[in-house]
Design a protein around this motif. Structure first.
Motif, PDB file in Angstrom:
ATOM      1  N   GLN A  98       0.834  -1.188   0.000  1.00 52.48           N
ATOM      2  CA  GLN A  98       0.000   0.000   0.000  1.00 52.48           C
ATOM      3  C   GLN A  98       0.881   1.256   0.000  1.00 52.48           C
ATOM      4  O   GLN A  98       0.625   2.192  -0.760  1.00 52.48           O
ATOM      5  CB  GLN A  98      -0.879  -0.039   1.251  1.00 52.48           C
ATOM      6  N   ASN A  99       1.921   1.286   0.791  1.00 54.01           N
ATOM      7  CA  ASN A  99       2.834   2.438   0.842  1.00 54.01           C
ATOM      8  C   ASN A  99       3.564   2.622  -0.474  1.00 54.01           C
ATOM      9  O   ASN A  99       3.774   3.756  -0.913  1.00 54.01           O
ATOM     10  CB  ASN A  99       3.846   2.282   1.985  1.00 54.01           C
ATOM     11  N   ARG A 100       3.956   1.535  -1.112  1.00 55.28           N
ATOM     12  CA  ARG A 100       4.641   1.643  -2.411  1.00 55.28           C
ATOM     13  C   ARG A 100       3.710   2.236  -3.452  1.00 55.28           C
ATOM     14  O   ARG A 100       4.105   3.088  -4.235  1.00 55.28           O
ATOM     15  CB  ARG A 100       5.126   0.257  -2.875  1.00 55.28           C
ATOM     16  N   VAL A 101       2.481   1.797  -3.475  1.00 50.22           N
ATOM     17  CA  VAL A 101       1.506   2.313  -4.444  1.00 50.22           C
ATOM     18  C   VAL A 101       1.268   3.803  -4.188  1.00 50.22           C
ATOM     19  O   VAL A 101       1.233   4.611  -5.117  1.00 50.22           O
ATOM     20  CB  VAL A 101       0.183   1.512  -4.354  1.00 50.22           C
ATOM     21  N   ILE A 102       1.122   4.162  -2.920  1.00 49.50           N
ATOM     22  CA  ILE A 102       0.875   5.580  -2.572  1.00 49.50           C
ATOM     23  C   ILE A 102       2.054   6.441  -2.979  1.00 49.50           C
ATOM     24  O   ILE A 102       1.890   7.499  -3.599  1.00 49.50           O
ATOM     25  CB  ILE A 102       0.603   5.715  -1.057  1.00 49.50           C
ATOM     26  N   ASP A 103       3.266   5.980  -2.656  1.00 44.00           N
ATOM     27  CA  ASP A 103       4.459   6.760  -2.997  1.00 44.00           C
ATOM     28  C   ASP A 103       4.602   6.910  -4.497  1.00 44.00           C
ATOM     29  O   ASP A 103       4.928   8.006  -4.992  1.00 44.00           O
ATOM     30  CB  ASP A 103       5.716   6.106  -2.390  1.00 44.00           C
ATOM     31  N   ARG A 104       4.391   5.852  -5.231  1.00 42.80           N
ATOM     32  CA  ARG A 104       4.508   5.907  -6.686  1.00 42.80           C
ATOM     33  C   ARG A 104       3.466   6.869  -7.253  1.00 42.80           C
ATOM     34  O   ARG A 104       3.759   7.683  -8.120  1.00 42.80           O
ATOM     35  CB  ARG A 104       4.347   4.501  -7.285  1.00 42.80           C
ATOM     36  N   PHE A 105       2.236   6.810  -6.737  1.00 46.67           N
ATOM     37  CA  PHE A 105       1.171   7.681  -7.220  1.00 46.67           C
ATOM     38  C   PHE A 105       1.496   9.147  -6.934  1.00 46.67           C
ATOM     39  O   PHE A 105       1.338  10.012  -7.792  1.00 46.67           O
ATOM     40  CB  PHE A 105      -0.162   7.277  -6.556  1.00 46.67           C
ATOM     41  N   LEU A 106       1.985   9.441  -5.729  1.00 41.66           N
ATOM     42  CA  LEU A 106       2.319  10.825  -5.373  1.00 41.66           C
ATOM     43  C   LEU A 106       3.491  11.333  -6.189  1.00 41.66           C
ATOM     44  O   LEU A 106       3.517  12.513  -6.577  1.00 41.66           O
ATOM     45  CB  LEU A 106       2.618  10.938  -3.873  1.00 41.66           C
ATOM     46  N   ASP A 107       4.490  10.466  -6.438  1.00 41.16           N
ATOM     47  CA  ASP A 107       5.618  10.876  -7.270  1.00 41.16           C
ATOM     48  C   ASP A 107       5.159  11.233  -8.665  1.00 41.16           C
ATOM     49  O   ASP A 107       5.593  12.229  -9.248  1.00 41.16           O
ATOM     50  CB  ASP A 107       6.686   9.774  -7.309  1.00 41.16           C
ATOM     51  N   GLU A 108       4.287  10.407  -9.213  1.00 42.17           N
ATOM     52  CA  GLU A 108       3.762  10.687 -10.564  1.00 42.17           C
ATOM     53  C   GLU A 108       2.964  11.981 -10.546  1.00 42.17           C
ATOM     54  O   GLU A 108       3.034  12.779 -11.478  1.00 42.17           O
ATOM     55  CB  GLU A 108       2.897   9.522 -11.041  1.00 42.17           C
ATOM     56  N   GLU A 110       3.369  14.568  -8.479  1.00 45.02           N
ATOM     57  CA  GLU A 110       4.299  15.690  -8.349  1.00 45.02           C
ATOM     58  C   GLU A 110       5.003  15.972  -9.664  1.00 45.02           C
ATOM     59  O   GLU A 110       5.220  17.126 -10.026  1.00 45.02           O
ATOM     60  CB  GLU A 110       5.324  15.403  -7.244  1.00 45.02           C
ATOM     61  N   GLN A 111       5.391  14.912 -10.395  1.00 43.32           N
ATOM     62  CA  GLN A 111       6.061  15.099 -11.688  1.00 43.32           C
ATOM     63  C   GLN A 111       5.124  15.761 -12.678  1.00 43.32           C
ATOM     64  O   GLN A 111       5.523  16.652 -13.426  1.00 43.32           O
ATOM     65  CB  GLN A 111       6.556  13.760 -12.239  1.00 43.32           C
ATOM     66  N   SER A 112       3.888  15.360 -12.680  1.00 41.98           N
ATOM     67  CA  SER A 112       2.947  15.964 -13.628  1.00 41.98           C
ATOM     68  C   SER A 112       2.675  17.414 -13.231  1.00 41.98           C
ATOM     69  O   SER A 112       2.511  18.279 -14.090  1.00 41.98           O
ATOM     70  CB  SER A 112       1.649  15.161 -13.694  1.00 41.98           C
ATOM     71  N   ASP A 113       2.653  17.711 -11.926  1.00 44.00           N
ATOM     72  CA  ASP A 113       2.469  19.093 -11.464  1.00 44.00           C
ATOM     73  C   ASP A 113       3.645  19.957 -11.888  1.00 44.00           C
ATOM     74  O   ASP A 113       3.465  21.086 -12.347  1.00 44.00           O
ATOM     75  CB  ASP A 113       2.359  19.132  -9.938  1.00 44.00           C
ATOM     76  N   SER A 114       4.874  19.452 -11.709  1.00 41.30           N
ATOM     77  CA  SER A 114       6.052  20.240 -12.052  1.00 41.30           C
ATOM     78  C   SER A 114       6.162  20.470 -13.537  1.00 41.30           C
ATOM     79  O   SER A 114       6.586  21.511 -13.986  1.00 41.30           O
ATOM     80  CB  SER A 114       7.324  19.602 -11.474  1.00 41.30           C
TER      81      SER A 114
END
Length: 181
Positions: A158-168, A170-174
């Motif tokens: 669950q933590n891996r999925v959350i981290d991957r989703f948030l990273d994606e 943040e990248q799309s936001d930047s």
């Protein structure tokens, strides 16, 4: 007849008895006046003269003393004016120092308040980010569970999925922010 009478009586003739009596009376009066009255009159005149002269001298001395006292008063007055001016200048300097110190303290206090506000804002931001991350993680886990069709009960997964989703995310936001610029 008058002429005969005048011839018998000489007007210019001196009567020696009257003359002697007059001279003795004159000498007694002169002696009395010279010995008794004149010294007293002279003493009174001398006293009056001394009183007048002494009064003039005393008046001159009093006037000189008054002038000296007046001069001392003027000097003390000038000295007190100088001291007043010095005290006034000191008070102005102290007032300026107090104002400068108060301004400095106010600036320090303002900086402290601003820094405390920035720290509070940063803390609130961090708390909001953590809370947002948790909510986004919970929502993304639920969304992923619905999409995949199975529950993600494993905490590490669950933590891996959350981290991957948030990273994606943040990248799309930047990249969107870079395109806007």
């Amino acid at each position: 007849m008058l002429v005969e009478l005048a011839a018998d009586y000489n007007i210019l003739r001196i009567d020696w008895v009257k003359f002697t009596f007059g001279a003795i009376a004159l000498a007694v009066v002169y002696f009395f006046v010279a010995r008794k009255a004149v010294p007293k009159v002279m003493a009174v005149l001398d006293e009056r003269h001394d009183a007048i002269e002494g009064g003039i001298e005393r008046a001159k001395r009093a006037e000189a003393e008054a002038e000296e006292i007046r001069q001392q008063y003027r000097e003390k007055l000038e000295e007190s004016h100088r001291e007043y001016a010095q005290e006034l200048e000191k008070a102005k300097e102290q007032r300026a120092a107090i104002i400068a110190e108060a301004r400095e303290e106010a600036q320090v206090e303002a900086r402290r308040i601003v820094e405390a506000a920035h720290a509070q804002i940063e803390a609130d931001r961090q708390q909001a980010l953590v809370q947002l991350r948790n909510e986004v993680g919970a929502l993304s886990t639920e969304l992923a569970s619905r999409i995949v069709g199975e529950t993600l009960s494993d905490g590490a997964a669950q933590n891996r999925v959350i981290d991957r989703f948030l990273d994606e995310l943040e990248q799309s936001d930047s990249t969107q922010q870079a395109e806007v610029r």
